[in-house]
Design a protein around this motif. Structure first.
Motif, short mmCIF file in Angstrom:
data_model
loop_
_atom_site.label_atom_id
_atom_site.label_comp_id
_atom_site.label_asym_id
_atom_site.label_seq_id
_atom_site.Cartn_x
_atom_site.Cartn_y
_atom_site.Cartn_z
N GLN A 67 96.03 39.96 -18.86
CA GLN A 67 94.67 39.99 -19.42
C GLN A 67 93.70 39.19 -18.53
O GLN A 67 92.58 39.62 -18.30
N ILE A 68 94.16 38.05 -18.03
CA ILE A 68 93.29 37.23 -17.19
C ILE A 68 92.84 38.03 -15.98
O ILE A 68 91.66 38.05 -15.63
N ALA A 69 93.81 38.74 -15.37
CA ALA A 69 93.48 39.54 -14.18
C ALA A 69 92.62 40.75 -14.57
O ALA A 69 91.58 41.01 -13.96
N GLY A 70 93.03 41.46 -15.60
CA GLY A 70 92.35 42.70 -15.97
C GLY A 70 90.95 42.50 -16.50
O GLY A 70 90.11 43.39 -16.42
N LEU A 71 90.68 41.32 -17.05
CA LEU A 71 89.37 41.08 -17.67
C LEU A 71 88.56 40.05 -16.89
O LEU A 71 87.52 39.59 -17.37
N ALA A 72 89.01 39.74 -15.67
CA ALA A 72 88.37 38.66 -14.90
C ALA A 72 86.88 38.93 -14.67
O ALA A 72 86.09 37.99 -14.59
N HIS A 73 86.50 40.21 -14.58
CA HIS A 73 85.09 40.52 -14.31
C HIS A 73 84.19 40.21 -15.50
O HIS A 73 82.98 40.13 -15.34
N MET A 74 84.77 40.06 -16.68
CA MET A 74 83.90 39.84 -17.84
C MET A 74 84.30 38.65 -18.71
O MET A 74 83.56 38.30 -19.62
N ALA A 75 85.42 38.01 -18.42
CA ALA A 75 85.85 36.89 -19.26
C ALA A 75 86.16 35.67 -18.41
O ALA A 75 86.82 35.77 -17.38
N ARG A 76 85.64 34.55 -18.83
CA ARG A 76 86.10 33.27 -18.28
C ARG A 76 87.29 32.87 -19.15
O ARG A 76 87.12 32.45 -20.29
N SER A 77 88.50 33.03 -18.63
CA SER A 77 89.68 32.81 -19.44
C SER A 77 90.15 31.37 -19.42
O SER A 77 90.32 30.78 -18.36
N ILE A 78 90.36 30.83 -20.59
CA ILE A 78 90.89 29.47 -20.73
C ILE A 78 92.20 29.62 -21.51
O ILE A 78 92.21 30.16 -22.62
N LEU B 19 96.35 19.96 -35.84
CA LEU B 19 96.58 19.23 -34.60
C LEU B 19 96.45 20.18 -33.39
O LEU B 19 95.77 19.87 -32.40
N LEU B 20 97.05 21.35 -33.51
CA LEU B 20 97.02 22.30 -32.39
C LEU B 20 95.61 22.84 -32.17
O LEU B 20 95.18 23.03 -31.03
N ALA B 21 94.87 23.07 -33.26
CA ALA B 21 93.49 23.55 -33.12
C ALA B 21 92.63 22.46 -32.49
O ALA B 21 91.80 22.73 -31.61
N ASP B 22 92.84 21.22 -32.89
CA ASP B 22 92.07 20.11 -32.30
C ASP B 22 92.39 19.96 -30.82
O ASP B 22 91.50 19.63 -30.02
N ASP B 23 93.65 20.17 -30.45
CA ASP B 23 94.01 20.12 -29.02
C ASP B 23 93.16 21.13 -28.24
O ASP B 23 92.67 20.84 -27.15
N CYS B 24 93.00 22.32 -28.81
CA CYS B 24 92.22 23.37 -28.12
C CYS B 24 90.74 22.97 -28.05
O CYS B 24 90.09 23.16 -27.02
N LEU B 25 90.22 22.42 -29.15
CA LEU B 25 88.81 22.02 -29.15
C LEU B 25 88.56 20.92 -28.12
O LEU B 25 87.56 20.93 -27.41
N ARG B 26 89.52 19.99 -28.04
CA ARG B 26 89.37 18.91 -27.03
C ARG B 26 89.42 19.47 -25.62
O ARG B 26 88.73 18.99 -24.73
N LEU B 27 90.25 20.48 -25.41
CA LEU B 27 90.30 21.10 -24.08
C LEU B 27 88.94 21.73 -23.75
O LEU B 27 88.42 21.57 -22.64
N LEU B 28 88.35 22.41 -24.73
CA LEU B 28 87.03 23.03 -24.50
C LEU B 28 86.00 21.95 -24.17
O LEU B 28 85.18 22.11 -23.26
N ASP B 29 86.05 20.83 -24.90
CA ASP B 29 85.12 19.72 -24.62
C ASP B 29 85.30 19.25 -23.19
O ASP B 29 84.33 19.05 -22.44
N HIS B 30 86.57 19.06 -22.81
CA HIS B 30 86.89 18.57 -21.47
C HIS B 30 86.33 19.51 -20.40
O HIS B 30 85.93 19.08 -19.32
N LEU B 31 86.32 20.81 -20.71
CA LEU B 31 85.84 21.80 -19.74
C LEU B 31 84.33 22.04 -19.87
O LEU B 31 83.80 22.99 -19.30
N ASP B 32 83.65 21.15 -20.63
CA ASP B 32 82.21 21.29 -20.86
C ASP B 32 81.85 22.61 -21.51
O ASP B 32 80.80 23.18 -21.24
N CYS B 33 82.77 23.13 -22.29
CA CYS B 33 82.53 24.39 -22.99
C CYS B 33 82.08 24.04 -24.40
O CYS B 33 82.83 24.23 -25.36
N SER B 34 80.88 23.51 -24.51
CA SER B 34 80.48 23.04 -25.83
C SER B 34 79.87 24.17 -26.66
O SER B 34 79.81 24.11 -27.88
N GLY B 35 79.44 25.23 -25.97
CA GLY B 35 78.89 26.38 -26.68
C GLY B 35 80.02 27.18 -27.30
O GLY B 35 81.19 26.90 -27.05
#
Ligand code: MLT
Length: 273
Positions: free
Chosen positions: A43-54, A76-92
């Motif tokens: 999916q990362i490869a096939g959708l690279a033109h339209m998705a920033r994959s995390i 806990l697992l959902a918070d891990d993902c949210l923290r990763l998004l924060d770390h990547l400056d993906c606040s939107g």
């Protein structure tokens, strides 16, 4: 989506062409049990033109080490993902895509932080909780993983991860998934089993998840019947259902082109908006 501009930092007086995946729709891909983020490579490869994959590896899975925290929870697992998004400056807001257990995490993320989810992709998953028998089976699997090791779980689960036809006819894919599963730590397995056992019933929350949603499911899923996907779509305010023929639980690997086509159509709407 290539750009050409005389950007502010370019004082050499020429127009530079560049690509920056930051202008693509961010998609957080959450893997299933007991898998890791390599399940999304196609999916990362096939959708690279339209998705920033995390693509995180959840605790104890893939390249992420297990933690001593017990038991793991969906929160806990959902918070891990949210923290990763924060770390990547993906606040939107991002599109959150989860397969099976990843879908359970995605639903939890919608519950905790709906403002961070602009679109929801639920693949081979369900909103209903475990039955009492299901909870007991999680405990037994955790006991086996802890005492006999992950291989004992993997061999029992592997045939059910695919449509019977895929399992018989695609030994390469089966072996790819077996290796992925064997890479999970026993602690990660035990933790994830507890998180799945104790996950809340999401069915009552579905009507409040108003973001656009794509529910995609393999017609031959042996672990979660397609009727679960149908019920999820019926309860979500803005969802479409795609049933994929000749695919089981690992539909994104069994029918990658069909899977990507559905996701592409779903993501297209964010560019048109
Ligand atoms: C998964 O594929 O993530 C799990 O099989 C889901 C489950 O056991 O409920």
């Amino acid at each position: 989506m290539a750009h050409r501009e005389n950007h502010p930092g370019n004082d050499a007086g020429f127009i530079m062409a560049y690509e920056d995946s930051a202008d693509r729709v961010p998609v957080l891909w959450i893997h299933g049990f007991p898998l890791n983020n390599t399940m999304w490579d196609f999916q990362i490869a096939g959708l690279a033109h339209m998705a920033r994959s995390i693509t995180p590896d959840l605790r104890g899975h893939g390249a992420t080490e297990p933690t001593a925290t017990t038991p793991y929870t969906m929160g806990l697992l959902a918070d891990d993902c949210l923290r990763l998004l924060d770390h990547l400056d993906c606040s939107g807001p991002v599109v959150v895509a989860g397969l099976s257990m990843g879908g359970y995490v995605a639903l939890e993320l919608c519950r905790r932080a709906p403002e961070r989810v602009m679109g929801l992709i639920l693949a081979a998953t369900k909103a209903t909780p475990d039955s009492e028998a299901g909870k007991a089976a999680r405990d037994e699997s955790a006991r086996v993983a802890a005492t006999e090791g992950v291989a004992a779980i993997v061999e029992g689960l592997l045939p059910k991860m695919f449509a019977p036809r895929t399992y018989e006819q695609d030994p390469e894919l089966v072996s790819f998934l077996r290796d992925m599963m064997l890479g999970t730590t026993p602690e990660g397995m035990v933790g994830a089993l507890a998180a799945m056992r104790d996950r809340p019933d999401s069915t009552l929350d579905l009507p409040s998840f108003t973001m656009p949603a794509l529910v995609i499911h393999g017609e031959d899923d042996q672990l979660i019947p397609p009727a679960e996907a149908e019920a999820t779509v019926a309860a979500l305010p803005s969802a479409e259902l795609v049933l994929v023929p000749d695919a089981g639980h690992m539909l994104n690997l069994e029918q990658p082109e069909r899977f990507d086509e559905a996701v592409r159509a779903f993501l297209d709407a964010f560019y048109e908006a």
